[in-house]
Design a protein around this motif. Structure first.
Motif, mmCIF file in Angstrom:
data_model
loop_
_atom_site.group_PDB
_atom_site.id
_atom_site.type_symbol
_atom_site.label_atom_id
_atom_site.label_comp_id
_atom_site.label_asym_id
_atom_site.label_seq_id
_atom_site.Cartn_x
_atom_site.Cartn_y
_atom_site.Cartn_z
ATOM 1 N N GLU A 184 -8.997 54.013 32.877
ATOM 2 C CA GLU A 184 -9.475 52.666 32.569
ATOM 3 C C GLU A 184 -8.405 51.617 32.885
ATOM 4 O O GLU A 184 -8.711 50.555 33.435
ATOM 5 N N ILE A 185 -7.163 51.909 32.551
ATOM 6 C CA ILE A 185 -6.069 50.982 32.842
ATOM 7 C C ILE A 185 -5.831 50.911 34.349
ATOM 8 O O ILE A 185 -5.602 49.833 34.900
ATOM 9 N N ILE A 186 -5.907 52.048 35.018
ATOM 10 C CA ILE A 186 -5.773 52.055 36.483
ATOM 11 C C ILE A 186 -6.824 51.133 37.093
ATOM 12 O O ILE A 186 -6.521 50.307 37.955
ATOM 13 N N GLU A 187 -8.052 51.260 36.634
ATOM 14 C CA GLU A 187 -9.131 50.425 37.162
ATOM 15 C C GLU A 187 -8.850 48.940 36.917
ATOM 16 O O GLU A 187 -9.043 48.107 37.807
ATOM 17 N N LYS A 188 -8.389 48.589 35.734
ATOM 18 C CA LYS A 188 -8.085 47.188 35.429
ATOM 19 C C LYS A 188 -6.999 46.636 36.348
ATOM 20 O O LYS A 188 -7.109 45.518 36.859
ATOM 21 N N ILE A 189 -5.960 47.410 36.556
ATOM 22 C CA ILE A 189 -4.852 46.956 37.409
ATOM 23 C C ILE A 189 -5.305 46.842 38.859
ATOM 24 O O ILE A 189 -5.026 45.844 39.531
ATOM 25 N N VAL A 190 -6.011 47.844 39.338
ATOM 26 C CA VAL A 190 -6.506 47.811 40.721
ATOM 27 C C VAL A 190 -7.434 46.615 40.917
ATOM 28 O O VAL A 190 -7.339 45.910 41.927
ATOM 29 N N ASN A 191 -8.309 46.362 39.956
ATOM 30 C CA ASN A 191 -9.184 45.190 40.043
ATOM 31 C C ASN A 191 -8.383 43.899 40.024
ATOM 32 O O ASN A 191 -8.740 42.940 40.703
#
Length: 74
Positions: free
Chosen positions: A49-56
């Motif tokens: 979930e954190i990976i997705e937030k950062i990538v976004n």
């Protein structure tokens, strides 16, 4: 270099390439700035979930983010 360090180095590289401060990346990704700092230092085991937030926050997608020689096995 372990995967946490590789991920952190990639986050820092992209952040610096885009002239983002840690605070700015934290704001646009909705992740605490201290958490991002720890990620960049390879100190955090980051959830998907954190990976997705950062990538976004970088306005890219996960496949593009990880399609990098720094994540390839040597």
């Amino acid at each position: 270099m372990n995967i946490k360090e590789k991920f952190g180095a990639k986050v820092k590289q992209l952040r610096e390439e885009r002239n983002f401060s840690i605070e700015h990346l934290a704001d646009i990704s909705n992740v605490d700035r201290n958490y991002i700092s720890d990620i960049e230092k390879g100190k955090r085991n980051v959830s998907i979930e954190i990976i997705e937030k950062i990538v976004n926050g970088f306005n890219t997608d996960i496949a593009t983010f990880f399609n990098d020689k720094s994540f390839k096995k040597k």
